[in-house]
Motif scaffolding. Structure first.
Motif, PDB file in Angstrom:
ATOM      1  N   VAL A 125       0.839  -1.202   0.000  1.00  0.00           N
ATOM      2  CA  VAL A 125       0.000   0.000   0.000  1.00  0.00           C
ATOM      3  C   VAL A 125       0.875   1.253   0.000  1.00  0.00           C
ATOM      4  N   MET A 126       1.973   1.193   0.759  1.00  0.00           N
ATOM      5  CA  MET A 126       2.856   2.354   0.863  1.00  0.00           C
ATOM      6  C   MET A 126       3.474   2.711  -0.483  1.00  0.00           C
ATOM      7  N   ILE A 127       3.728   1.726  -1.327  1.00  0.00           N
ATOM      8  CA  ILE A 127       4.254   2.014  -2.666  1.00  0.00           C
ATOM      9  C   ILE A 127       3.320   2.973  -3.390  1.00  0.00           C
ATOM     10  N   ASN A 128       2.029   2.678  -3.364  1.00  0.00           N
ATOM     11  CA  ASN A 128       1.061   3.531  -4.052  1.00  0.00           C
ATOM     12  C   ASN A 128       0.878   4.868  -3.350  1.00  0.00           C
ATOM     13  N   VAL A 129       0.991   4.876  -2.024  1.00  0.00           N
ATOM     14  CA  VAL A 129       0.898   6.137  -1.281  1.00  0.00           C
ATOM     15  C   VAL A 129       2.028   7.077  -1.690  1.00  0.00           C
ATOM     16  N   VAL A 130       3.249   6.560  -1.742  1.00  0.00           N
ATOM     17  CA  VAL A 130       4.399   7.395  -2.089  1.00  0.00           C
ATOM     18  C   VAL A 130       4.291   7.877  -3.535  1.00  0.00           C
ATOM     19  N   LYS A 131       3.851   7.007  -4.429  1.00  0.00           N
ATOM     20  CA  LYS A 131       3.671   7.424  -5.823  1.00  0.00           C
ATOM     21  C   LYS A 131       2.603   8.510  -5.931  1.00  0.00           C
ATOM     22  N   VAL A 146      -4.959   7.825 -10.024  1.00  0.00           N
ATOM     23  CA  VAL A 146      -4.748   6.438 -10.461  1.00  0.00           C
ATOM     24  C   VAL A 146      -4.200   5.620  -9.293  1.00  0.00           C
ATOM     25  N   GLU A 147      -3.250   6.202  -8.564  1.00  0.00           N
ATOM     26  CA  GLU A 147      -2.689   5.516  -7.398  1.00  0.00           C
ATOM     27  C   GLU A 147      -3.732   5.381  -6.291  1.00  0.00           C
ATOM     28  N   VAL A 148      -4.591   6.380  -6.148  1.00  0.00           N
ATOM     29  CA  VAL A 148      -5.663   6.312  -5.152  1.00  0.00           C
ATOM     30  C   VAL A 148      -6.573   5.124  -5.427  1.00  0.00           C
ATOM     31  N   ARG A 149      -6.908   4.915  -6.690  1.00  0.00           N
ATOM     32  CA  ARG A 149      -7.777   3.783  -7.036  1.00  0.00           C
ATOM     33  C   ARG A 149      -7.064   2.455  -6.799  1.00  0.00           C
ATOM     34  N   ARG A 150      -5.760   2.431  -7.015  1.00  0.00           N
ATOM     35  CA  ARG A 150      -4.997   1.213  -6.720  1.00  0.00           C
ATOM     36  C   ARG A 150      -4.969   0.947  -5.215  1.00  0.00           C
ATOM     37  N   ILE A 151      -4.826   2.017  -4.436  1.00  0.00           N
ATOM     38  CA  ILE A 151      -4.872   1.879  -2.976  1.00  0.00           C
ATOM     39  C   ILE A 151      -6.212   1.294  -2.547  1.00  0.00           C
ATOM     40  N   ASP A 152      -7.284   1.846  -3.100  1.00  0.00           N
ATOM     41  CA  ASP A 152      -8.624   1.380  -2.742  1.00  0.00           C
ATOM     42  C   ASP A 152      -8.790  -0.100  -3.074  1.00  0.00           C
ATOM     43  N   HIS A 153      -8.295  -0.506  -4.248  1.00  0.00           N
ATOM     44  CA  HIS A 153      -8.409  -1.913  -4.645  1.00  0.00           C
ATOM     45  C   HIS A 153      -7.608  -2.807  -3.703  1.00  0.00           C
ATOM     46  N   ARG A 154      -6.380  -2.419  -3.403  1.00  0.00           N
ATOM     47  CA  ARG A 154      -5.546  -3.235  -2.514  1.00  0.00           C
ATOM     48  C   ARG A 154      -6.211  -3.406  -1.147  1.00  0.00           C
ATOM     49  N   ASN A 156      -9.389  -3.025  -0.314  1.00  0.00           N
ATOM     50  CA  ASN A 156     -10.638  -3.791  -0.379  1.00  0.00           C
ATOM     51  C   ASN A 156     -10.361  -5.290  -0.443  1.00  0.00           C
ATOM     52  N   VAL A 157      -9.384  -5.673  -1.266  1.00  0.00           N
ATOM     53  CA  VAL A 157      -9.013  -7.089  -1.361  1.00  0.00           C
ATOM     54  C   VAL A 157      -8.466  -7.580  -0.025  1.00  0.00           C
ATOM     55  N   LEU A 158      -7.630  -6.752   0.602  1.00  0.00           N
ATOM     56  CA  LEU A 158      -7.040  -7.130   1.884  1.00  0.00           C
ATOM     57  C   LEU A 158      -8.120  -7.289   2.950  1.00  0.00           C
ATOM     58  N   GLY A 159      -9.088  -6.376   2.955  1.00  0.00           N
ATOM     59  CA  GLY A 159     -10.162  -6.456   3.934  1.00  0.00           C
ATOM     60  C   GLY A 159     -11.000  -7.708   3.780  1.00  0.00           C
ATOM     61  N   ASP A 160     -11.180  -8.163   2.535  1.00  0.00           N
ATOM     62  CA  ASP A 160     -11.925  -9.401   2.295  1.00  0.00           C
ATOM     63  C   ASP A 160     -11.124 -10.630   2.714  1.00  0.00           C
ATOM     64  N   ARG A 161      -9.804 -10.547   2.563  1.00  0.00           N
ATOM     65  CA  ARG A 161      -8.960 -11.716   2.825  1.00  0.00           C
ATOM     66  C   ARG A 161      -8.599 -11.863   4.301  1.00  0.00           C
ATOM     67  N   VAL A 162      -8.348 -10.750   4.975  1.00  0.00           N
ATOM     68  CA  VAL A 162      -7.922 -10.778   6.378  1.00  0.00           C
ATOM     69  C   VAL A 162      -9.128 -10.482   7.262  1.00  0.00           C
ATOM     70  N   LYS A 167      -5.218  -7.403  12.914  1.00  0.00           N
ATOM     71  CA  LYS A 167      -4.161  -7.452  11.907  1.00  0.00           C
ATOM     72  C   LYS A 167      -4.373  -6.336  10.888  1.00  0.00           C
ATOM     73  N   TYR A 168      -3.324  -6.046  10.137  1.00  0.00           N
ATOM     74  CA  TYR A 168      -3.409  -4.979   9.136  1.00  0.00           C
ATOM     75  C   TYR A 168      -4.358  -5.407   8.021  1.00  0.00           C
ATOM     76  N   ARG A 169      -5.484  -4.727   7.917  1.00  0.00           N
ATOM     77  CA  ARG A 169      -6.467  -5.028   6.883  1.00  0.00           C
ATOM     78  C   ARG A 169      -7.080  -3.758   6.298  1.00  0.00           C
ATOM     79  N   ASN A 170      -6.679  -2.610   6.821  1.00  0.00           N
ATOM     80  CA  ASN A 170      -7.128  -1.327   6.305  1.00  0.00           C
ATOM     81  C   ASN A 170      -6.084  -0.296   6.694  1.00  0.00           C
ATOM     82  N   ASP A 171      -6.182   0.905   6.153  1.00  0.00           N
ATOM     83  CA  ASP A 171      -5.150   1.905   6.399  1.00  0.00           C
ATOM     84  C   ASP A 171      -5.788   3.284   6.455  1.00  0.00           C
ATOM     85  N   GLY A 172      -5.868   3.833   7.671  1.00  0.00           N
ATOM     86  CA  GLY A 172      -6.506   5.127   7.844  1.00  0.00           C
ATOM     87  C   GLY A 172      -5.812   6.236   7.088  1.00  0.00           C
TER      88      GLY A 172
END
Length: 330
Positions: A125-131, A146-154, A156-162, A167-172
Motif C-alpha cells: 500500500v505504501m508504494i502507491n501512497v508514495v507514488k 490512479v494511485e488512489v484507485r490502486r490503494i482502494d483496490h488493494r 478492499n481485497v485485503l479487507g476481504d482476505r484478512v 491485523k493490518y487489513r485497512n489503512d486510515g
C-alpha cells in the motif's frame, strides 16, 4: 474545497523512512549510513548510498531495493525517478505472488532469507501512497488519482482476505490521503467517501495501531457533509466531534477556500527478524530439541542449517521460521 495547479505538499523527514529497515537480511551498516545522511539533511547522499549498495540487496532483495530507493529519491525531491523506481517495485510485487514449492519449503525449514523479499501488505500500500504523493507534488492530480484507485483496490481485497481485526487489513492514512486528493480534483463526493472510510479505518485500527483519527479528518468530515447537503451525516459527526473547529468549503462571497497540507515522515521502521520454533512430534524428538538447545548441556552449538539437517534426519521435528518486528529507538 479545490486546489488548482500544483498541489503543495511538504515532506519533512524525522528519523528514518517507512520502507527502510523493513526487510530481512540487508546490511545494518548500510542502513546506518543512510539514516545518518537523512538526519544530516542530505537525502541525495542517502539515495547514492542505496544505489551504490545495490549488489548487497542481491536478487532476492530486488523489491526491497526498489522500495528503499524510491523512498529516498522522493525525500531527495527526485519525484519522477522515485515514481519510475516504485512502478518497477509494484510490478515486482505482482510477480512475486507466484513461488515455487521447493523455495517455500526451504524457507520454512531455515529462514525467510531463502525467499525473495516480497514485502508485507502495508508496504504494498505504501508504494502507491508514495507514488500518489510524488504525482501530487508535481501537480499531476489525475495521475495521483490512479494511485488512489490502486490503494482502494488493494485495501478492499485485503479487507476481504484478512478477517482478524487485530491485523493490518485497512489503512486510515492511505484512505485519508485518498480523500485529500479527490478533493484536490474537485470530486467532493468521492472525497467524502474516502474521508468516511478513513475515519472507520482509524477506529478499527485503534486496538493494534494505537492511533486515533486526526482532528483534521474530523473537520473534513464536517465540512464535506455540510457542502454535500448530507444533513443526517453532518449531525451525526457534529455530535461525535463537538469540540472540533472547522471551516466551510466556500467563503461568504462564494469563493473556494484552500489550505496547505503538510505530510511528515516521523520515526524509524521496526527491524524484521526471524523467530524459530522447533516443534517435536514425539518424546524422543522433544529430548533431541532440548539437548540441541543446551538444556542438557549439549557440547555442540549448531547454526540454523545444521539444526534443520539434524531435525530432518530425526524426522520428528518441524522447524518453523516466523518473522517478528523489533521496534527501534526513535
Amino acid at each position: 474545497m479545490r486546489w488548482g495547479g500544483i498541489f503543495p505538499i511538504s515532506v519533512v523527514l524525522a528519523g528514518c523512512l517507512a520502507f527502510l529497515s523493513s526487510g530481512c537480511g540487508p546490511s545494518v551498516n548500510r542502513y546506518l549510513l543512510i539514516e545518518q545522511s537523512l538526519l544530516a539533511g542530505n537525502p541525495q547522499q542517502a539515495a547514492a548510498i542505496v544505489e551504490q549498495t545495490k549488489d548487497e540487496y542481491g536478487a532476492k532483495g530486488r523489491l526491497l531495493y526498489g522500495m528503499d530507493r524510491g523512498m529516498v529519491l522522493q525525500v531527495a525531491g527526485q519525484y519522477e525517478q522515485s515514481s519510475a523506481v516504485l512502478e518497477q517495485a509494484e510490478e515486482d510485487v505482482e510477480r512475486l505472488y507466484t513461488r515455487s514449492i521447493r523455495t517455500e519449503t526451504a524457507a520454512f525449514l531455515t529462514n525467510d532469507n531463502m525467499l525473495p523479499y516480497e514485502g508485507d501488505a502495508h508496504e504494498h500500500v505504501m508504494i502507491n501512497v508514495v507514488k500518489a504523493l510524488n504525482y501530487a507534488v508535481q501537480g499531476q492530480i489525475q495521475e495521483a488519482l490512479v494511485e488512489v484507485r490502486r490503494i482502494d483496490h488493494r485495501l478492499n481485497v485485503l479487507g476481504d482476505r484478512v478477517k482478524d481485526p487485530d491485523k493490518y487489513r485497512n489503512d486510515g492514512f492511505a484512505r485519508y490521503l485518498s480523500g485529500i486528493l479527490y478533493e484536490a480534483a474537485g470530486d467532493l463526493n468521492n472525497a467524502f467517501i474516502a474521508y468516511r472510510n478513513a475515519y472507520e479505518a482509524y477506529q478499527a485500527m485503534k486496538g493494534w495501531a494505537r492511533m486515533s483519527p486526526p482532528p483534521s479528518l474530523q473537520a473534513d468530515l464536517l465540512r464535506t457533509t455540510e457542502a454535500l447537503g448530507l444533513k443526517t451525516e453532518f449531525e451525526r459527526y457534529r455530535q461525535a466531534f463537538p469540540d472540533v473547529m472547522w471551516s466551510p468549503s466556500l467563503s461568504s462571497s462564494g469563493e473556494a477556500l484552500a489550505h496547505v497540507v503538510l505530510i511528515s515522515y516521523n520515526g524509524r521502521a521496526p527491524r524484521k527478524e526471524d523467530m524459530f520454533l522447533d516443534l517435536p512430534i514425539s518424546l524422543d524428538a522433544a529430548q533431541l530439541v532440548l539437548l540441541n538447545r543446551g538444556v542438557f548441556q549439549g557440547p555442540y552449538q549448531r547454526d540454523r542449517v545444521a539444526d534443520s539437517l539434524l531435525y530432518g534426519l530425526n524426522g520428528r521435528v518441524v522447524r518453523v521460521a516466523l518473522p517478528r518486528l523489533v521496534p527501534q529507538k526513535t
